[in-house]
Design an enzyme around this catalytic site. Structure first.
Site, mmCIF file in Angstrom:
data_model
loop_
_atom_site.group_PDB
_atom_site.id
_atom_site.type_symbol
_atom_site.label_atom_id
_atom_site.label_comp_id
_atom_site.label_asym_id
_atom_site.label_seq_id
_atom_site.Cartn_x
_atom_site.Cartn_y
_atom_site.Cartn_z
ATOM 1 N N ASN A 113 11.731 73.467 67.053
ATOM 2 C CA ASN A 113 12.089 72.212 67.716
ATOM 3 C C ASN A 113 11.416 70.990 67.080
ATOM 4 O OD1 ASN A 113 13.625 73.622 69.590
ATOM 5 N ND2 ASN A 113 11.865 73.948 70.937
ATOM 6 N N GLU A 160 10.876 63.856 68.625
ATOM 7 C CA GLU A 160 11.326 63.519 69.984
ATOM 8 C C GLU A 160 10.293 62.652 70.697
ATOM 9 O OE1 GLU A 160 14.171 67.369 70.933
ATOM 10 O OE2 GLU A 160 12.059 67.488 71.406
ATOM 11 N N GLN A 187 -6.923 39.897 82.290
ATOM 12 C CA GLN A 187 -7.729 41.061 81.904
ATOM 13 C C GLN A 187 -6.831 42.276 81.578
ATOM 14 O OE1 GLN A 187 -11.767 41.800 83.451
ATOM 15 N NE2 GLN A 187 -10.789 43.339 84.725
ATOM 16 N N TYR A 209 -7.568 29.989 82.636
ATOM 17 C CA TYR A 209 -7.765 31.438 82.738
ATOM 18 C C TYR A 209 -7.545 31.933 84.171
ATOM 19 C CZ TYR A 209 -10.007 36.005 82.674
ATOM 20 O OH TYR A 209 -10.251 37.337 82.787
ATOM 21 N N ASN A 211 -14.434 33.323 78.973
ATOM 22 C CA ASN A 211 -13.035 32.968 78.695
ATOM 23 C C ASN A 211 -12.794 32.723 77.202
ATOM 24 O OD1 ASN A 211 -12.954 33.118 81.412
ATOM 25 N ND2 ASN A 211 -12.520 30.967 81.811
ATOM 26 N N SER A 232 9.627 77.691 70.765
ATOM 27 C CA SER A 232 9.926 77.792 72.188
ATOM 28 C C SER A 232 9.139 78.960 72.769
ATOM 29 C CB SER A 232 11.428 78.021 72.367
ATOM 30 O OG SER A 232 11.684 78.691 73.585
ATOM 31 N N LYS A 259 13.843 79.437 67.989
ATOM 32 C CA LYS A 259 13.815 77.974 68.012
ATOM 33 C C LYS A 259 12.769 77.376 67.078
ATOM 34 C CE LYS A 259 15.975 75.624 70.383
ATOM 35 N NZ LYS A 259 15.811 75.307 71.803
ATOM 36 N N LYS A 293 -5.538 43.824 77.827
ATOM 37 C CA LYS A 293 -6.175 44.778 76.901
ATOM 38 C C LYS A 293 -5.538 46.157 76.946
ATOM 39 C CE LYS A 293 -10.070 42.152 77.675
ATOM 40 N NZ LYS A 293 -9.103 41.452 78.506
ATOM 41 N N THR A 347 29.355 55.715 60.924
ATOM 42 C CA THR A 347 29.333 54.629 61.901
ATOM 43 C C THR A 347 29.924 55.248 63.162
ATOM 44 O OG1 THR A 347 31.518 53.826 61.263
ATOM 45 C CG2 THR A 347 29.649 52.809 60.144
ATOM 46 N N HIS A 348 29.422 54.867 64.302
ATOM 47 C CA HIS A 348 29.801 55.507 65.583
ATOM 48 C C HIS A 348 29.545 57.013 65.536
ATOM 49 C CE1 HIS A 348 32.042 51.747 66.360
ATOM 50 N NE2 HIS A 348 32.346 51.856 65.086
ATOM 51 N N SER A 381 -13.476 46.418 84.058
ATOM 52 C CA SER A 381 -12.645 46.580 82.843
ATOM 53 C C SER A 381 -13.417 47.262 81.719
ATOM 54 C CB SER A 381 -12.112 45.228 82.360
ATOM 55 O OG SER A 381 -13.176 44.397 81.961
HETATM 56 N N1 ARG Z 1 -13.209 40.827 81.333
HETATM 57 C C1 ARG Z 1 -12.617 39.519 81.392
HETATM 58 C C2 ARG Z 1 -11.234 39.539 80.746
HETATM 59 O O1 ARG Z 1 -11.022 40.355 79.930
HETATM 60 C C3 ARG Z 1 -13.461 38.522 80.695
HETATM 61 C C4 ARG Z 1 -13.195 37.120 81.112
HETATM 62 C C5 ARG Z 1 -13.702 36.887 82.494
HETATM 63 N N2 ARG Z 1 -13.625 35.501 82.850
HETATM 64 C C6 ARG Z 1 -13.746 35.062 84.103
HETATM 65 N N3 ARG Z 1 -13.629 33.786 84.282
HETATM 66 N N4 ARG Z 1 -13.980 35.865 85.108
HETATM 67 O O2 ARG Z 1 -10.375 38.770 81.031
#
Ligand code: ARG
Length: 480
Positions: A308, A313, A345, A340, A133, A300, A306, A348, A178-179, A46
């Protein structure tokens, strides 16, 4: 405090080192006989995404080291060396000199490993009683707080652009729809301020979510809480939270703060998309209500005439991406047993992408509004069809003749039908004799009063379109 740039891309970063070997070992290798197989390593990785959390991670770790010192788990020398090492890492990352290593899975293990390589064995003491965690949950809450500030700032910019447009168009009369059918006269300013209000609620929703999440997971450990004599509330305050989260299992399991942030951004994206859509319609050839600036429109490759509204959009399309992220995070979380699980993960990517897209959309729309030129004549001319003054005739029948509204509506409907037959572009053009065939009570004065300007001026209750009211609103908003 981590700065609020919310990304690690402001400085050039060295490429992340990829493993040459097919198999790698993690920081947790003690219990394992073999190293990690390549696809398993790859799916766990990650770092490419969570490196954006580096400032929050370092900020949290410095506070944690300080708390370990205060509770005598670390001595002053160890805590100092950890803090200095972490500060050096912060500089390295900012200067693009940090040796990111994919085999270390995520930003947390990259920073910890680097700390030990800089300060030696004391670095290995930082994670005492801590788990990734509680660490990652803390980082994410800190990140969300800073991200909210950034979004808020860009919402304010867009609101200022709308307010400025409104100030210059207080009595620029146009049909309200409206509409998408001509309904009643409004002003360009009043329409702009409708979005200002929506954006104000969006901003309040975001701030409200921060308030609800001003509690720190740190010190919850893996899930069961810490066995160390740490003061979690003191640690929480050090990080700018109000207090520690009350339940250690909840602290590491909860991602509703992320869901809420992403949901709030999705609602904001809905409003931006509606504004974008109005701009697209207004700038379309048949409407021709506004001209977009050359800076905020595109041409365009084939048709030379054009101009645009690509930016608007794309803002409309970005909403789809934000809804996708919301569905992702909801589905990731919906059936996870406590506490957890690695599924989490994936939070993010959804959170960062929603943030990135919304900032882009807010910036693009602010620029579009700044460059937009409404066409006063076209806006006014559009009132010459569709009889947007019809409600005023019904109102006249009610107010002057004390007629029940339903009857007034029926009579006005018939007048409109007759005006269409006579090819009138406004009800006041209908000959009185024709109108009186429908209702003998209608007077010439009544027909004469049916101008769109009078219709607009009459709507002067709180929140209505009358220029006096809109001017008051603008004054209030400018003084906020
Ligand atoms: N990269 C992990 C996450 O974002 C960190 C937590 C990992 N925890 C674990 N018990 N493997 O979730």
């Amino acid at each position: 405090m981590p700065n609020d740039k919310n990304n690690a891309r402001n400085k050039k970063q060295p490429d992340i080192k990829t493993q040459n070997t097919k198999k790698t070992k993690g920081m947790w290798s003690g219990r394992f006989d073999t190293s990690t197989e390549e696809a398993t390593r790859a799916i766990n990785l990650s770092l490419t995404i969570d490196r954006r959390l580096y400032q929050e991670d370092i900020f949290g770790s410095i506070a944690y080291a300080e708390e370990l010192k205060n509770s005598q788990v670390l001595n002053a020398k160890q805590a100092k060396s950890i803090t200095e090492g972490l500060q050096q890492i912060q500089d390295e990352i900012q200067n693009g000199q940090f040796p990111f290593d994919e085999s270390l899975e995520d930003i947390h293990m990259n920073i910890e490993a680097r700390l030990t390589s800089i300060i030696g064995q004391d670095g290995e003491r930082l994670h005492t009683g801590r788990s990734r965690n509680d660490q990652v949950a803390t980082d994410m809450r800190l990140w969300m707080r800073a991200a909210t500030k950034n979004v808020e700032k860009e919402i304010t910019n867009l609101q200022s652009s709308l307010l400025l447009k409104a100030e210059n168009t207080i009595d620029w009369i146009m049909p309200g729809f409206t509409h998408l059918q001509s309904a009643q006269p409004i002003t360009f300013a009043h329409h702009c301020l409708a979005y200002h209000e929506m954006l104000q609620r969006d901003r309040e929703r975001l701030l409200d979510a921060v308030k609800r999440n001003e509690q720190s997971p740190l010190g919850a450990g893996a899930l069961a809480g810490s066995a160390l004599p740490i003061d979690r509330n003191r640690l929480a305050k050090k990080l700018g939270f109000i207090k520690a989260m009350e339940n250690s299992i909840d602290a590491v399991s909860a991602r509703d703060f992320i869901i809420e942030f992403i949901a709030n951004l999705a609602i904001l994206a809905t409003h931006l998309s509606r504004l974008a859509e109005d701009i697209i319609l207004w700038a379309s050839t048949p409407f021709n209500f506004v001209k977009l600036s050359h800076e905020t429109s595109t041409g365009s490759s084939l048709m030379p005439q054009k101009q645009n509204p690509d930016g608007a959009e794309l803002v409309r399309a970005k909403a789809a991406k934000l809804y996708g992220n919301l569905i992702t995070i909801l589905c990731v979380m919906k059936a996870l047993p406590l506490a957890y699980a690695k599924d989490m993960q994936e939070d993010k990517a959804a959170m960062f992408d929603s943030f990135d897209q919304i900032i882009l959309a807010l910036n693009a729309l602010s620029a579009t509004i700044n460059g937009l030129k409404p066409n006063r004549k076209k806006l006014r001319d559009a009132l010459n069809s569709g009889f947007p003054e019809a409600t005023d005739l019904a109102d006249w029948l009610v107010q002057k003749l004390n007629m029940p509204f339903r009857q007034a509506h029926e009579i006005t409907g018939k007048i409109v039908k007759q005006a269409e037959v006579c090819k009138c572009s406004a009800l006041k053009e209908l000959p009185l004799a024709q109108a009186q065939k429908i209702s003998p009570l209608i007077t010439q004065k009544a027909l004469d009063s049916l101008t769109v300007e009078q219709s607009l001026a009459r709507r002067n209750a709180l929140g209505a379109s009358a220029p006096v009211r809109v001017a008051e609103q603008i004054k209030r908003l400018k003084n906020n």
